[in-house]
Motif scaffolding. Structure first.
Motif, PDB file in Angstrom:
ATOM      1  N   UNK A  81     -10.405  -7.847   7.460  1.00 56.49           N
ATOM      2  CA  UNK A  81      -9.458  -7.324   8.281  1.00 56.49           C
ATOM      3  C   UNK A  81      -8.012  -6.859   7.458  1.00 56.49           C
ATOM      4  N   UNK A  82      -7.615  -7.533   6.337  1.00 55.83           N
ATOM      5  CA  UNK A  82      -6.172  -6.254   5.595  1.00 55.83           C
ATOM      6  C   UNK A  82      -6.347  -5.518   5.318  1.00 55.83           C
ATOM      7  N   UNK A  83      -7.623  -4.536   5.015  1.00 53.94           N
ATOM      8  CA  UNK A  83      -7.924  -3.713   4.906  1.00 53.94           C
ATOM      9  C   UNK A  83      -7.556  -2.590   6.305  1.00 53.94           C
ATOM     10  N   UNK A  84      -8.040  -2.776   7.592  1.00 53.01           N
ATOM     11  CA  UNK A  84      -8.071  -2.282   8.740  1.00 53.01           C
ATOM     12  C   UNK A  84      -6.101  -2.188   9.129  1.00 53.01           C
ATOM     13  N   UNK A  85      -5.483  -3.129   9.585  1.00 53.83           N
ATOM     14  CA  UNK A  85      -4.355  -3.160   9.091  1.00 53.83           C
ATOM     15  C   UNK A  85      -3.400  -2.237   8.252  1.00 53.83           C
ATOM     16  N   UNK A  86      -3.795  -2.575   7.084  1.00 53.90           N
ATOM     17  CA  UNK A  86      -3.913  -1.306   6.582  1.00 53.90           C
ATOM     18  C   UNK A  86      -3.754   0.631   6.716  1.00 53.90           C
ATOM     19  N   UNK A  87      -5.464  -0.008   7.113  1.00 50.83           N
ATOM     20  CA  UNK A  87      -5.622   1.712   7.388  1.00 50.83           C
ATOM     21  C   UNK A  87      -4.438   2.238   8.611  1.00 50.83           C
ATOM     22  N   UNK A  88      -4.294   1.519   9.416  1.00 51.05           N
ATOM     23  CA  UNK A  88      -3.306   1.198  10.254  1.00 51.05           C
ATOM     24  C   UNK A  88      -2.223   1.774  10.665  1.00 51.05           C
ATOM     25  N   UNK A  89      -1.635   0.750   9.439  1.00 53.33           N
ATOM     26  CA  UNK A  89      -0.353   0.994   8.488  1.00 53.33           C
ATOM     27  C   UNK A  89      -0.448   2.643   7.906  1.00 53.33           C
ATOM     28  N   UNK A  90      -1.234   3.083   6.962  1.00 51.50           N
ATOM     29  CA  UNK A  90      -1.334   4.423   6.302  1.00 51.50           C
ATOM     30  C   UNK A  90      -1.124   5.783   7.000  1.00 51.50           C
ATOM     31  N   UNK A  91      -1.740   4.836   8.669  1.00 53.66           N
ATOM     32  CA  UNK A  91      -1.310   6.180   9.742  1.00 53.66           C
ATOM     33  C   UNK A  91       0.406   6.203  10.188  1.00 53.66           C
ATOM     34  N   UNK A  92       1.433   5.706   9.349  1.00 56.04           N
ATOM     35  CA  UNK A  92       2.403   5.465   9.757  1.00 56.04           C
ATOM     36  C   UNK A  92       2.383   4.519  11.341  1.00 56.04           C
ATOM     37  N   UNK A  93       1.505   3.653  12.337  1.00 59.15           N
ATOM     38  CA  UNK A  93       1.027   3.190  13.203  1.00 59.15           C
ATOM     39  C   UNK A  93       2.074   2.122  12.839  1.00 59.15           C
ATOM     40  N   UNK A  94       3.633   2.146  12.725  1.00 62.43           N
ATOM     41  CA  UNK A  94       4.364   0.711  12.188  1.00 62.43           C
ATOM     42  C   UNK A  94       4.839   0.442  13.895  1.00 62.43           C
ATOM     43  N   UNK A  95       5.303   1.484  14.430  1.00 65.81           N
ATOM     44  CA  UNK A  95       5.995   0.839  15.821  1.00 65.81           C
ATOM     45  C   UNK A  95       5.437   0.421  16.682  1.00 65.81           C
ATOM     46  N   UNK A  96       6.019  -0.410  17.222  1.00 73.23           N
ATOM     47  CA  UNK A  96       5.398  -1.332  18.440  1.00 73.23           C
ATOM     48  C   UNK A  96       4.302  -0.204  19.416  1.00 73.23           C
ATOM     49  N   UNK A  97       5.331   0.631  19.943  1.00 65.43           N
ATOM     50  CA  UNK A  97       5.121   1.048  21.271  1.00 65.43           C
ATOM     51  C   UNK A  97       3.818   2.209  20.354  1.00 65.43           C
TER      52      UNK A  97
END
Length: 220
Positions: A81-97
């Protein structure tokens, strides 16, 4: 205590997020910007992984101690689950929108390399998650609940744990998309991972080994 542990097992099975991943696999993959066709095919891959590793889990339940397999699976689920979250973060998805499913362009049919690579990254982490879950957290809450409770309260305890499973399933399924829109996919999967980790710690210090224990000996 056995009723609490049985209900907690069923609670963490659902709040680890497995059914949200299975129900919304294509929507999760589309959050990477993948097209509809890629999302559908990749969601079929996750379903296949679940099927294969469920068979592996059935075998492992027969040969490994309950606690060892449970915490191997729980720990792997929390990490994935941490890896899934990190993979989204890696793609730059840090904005709620950017996390809102409504923000995905439904009409986009071009397959650019960035979208495909992002989808593959998320697919790989989802497959690790599903495999980790299927080998232990899938079958073990049911198996351990059938062995955990003393004879005098088995029926009531099994009923309560099963009710906990379905209520948790309902809550997680109803709130998943809203949570994605509100908190973003990075935070959503981090939250599931944190819940899994906390429940795992509680179970580690309280759950006894039940494999090979006779029903008459359970209460002791």
């Amino acid at each position: 205590q056995s009723v609490f542990l049985g209900c907690l097992l069923q609670f963490v099975q659902q709040f680890a997020g497995i059914n949200t991943v299975m129900y919304y696999a294509s929507s999760i993959i589309k959050l990477t910007g993948a097209t509809d066709s890629i999302a559908i095919w990749f969601s079929a891959v996750t379903a296949t992984i679940n099927f294969i590793f469920t068979l592996v889990g059935v075998r492992l339940v027969q040969i490994l101690p309950r606690r060892r397999l449970l915490f191997l699976s729980l720990g792997s689920v929390a990490v994935s689950l941490l890896l899934i979250s990190t993979s989204f973060m890696f793609m730059g998805d840090v904005n709620h929108h950017n996390a809102s499913i409504t923000a995905v362009d439904e009409d986009k049919e071009t397959e650019d390399p960035v979208n495909i690579s992002g989808a593959i990254l998320v697919l790989c982490t989802l497959c690790i998650y599903i495999a980790s879950f299927a080998i232990g957290m899938g079958p073990l809450p049911w198996t351990i609940n059938s062995e955990l409770h003393p004879v005098w309260c088995r029926a009531q305890a099994q009923s309560l744990s099963t009710a906990t499973n379905w209520i948790s399933n309902l809550v997680v399924s109803l709130t998943f998309l809203s949570l994605l829109n509100f908190a973003g996919n990075v935070i959503t999967f981090l939250l599931y991972g944190a819940i899994t980790l906390v429940c795992g710690v509680v179970l580690f210090y309280n759950l006894p080994e039940t494999k090979g224990v006779k029903l008459e000996e359970v209460s002791s």
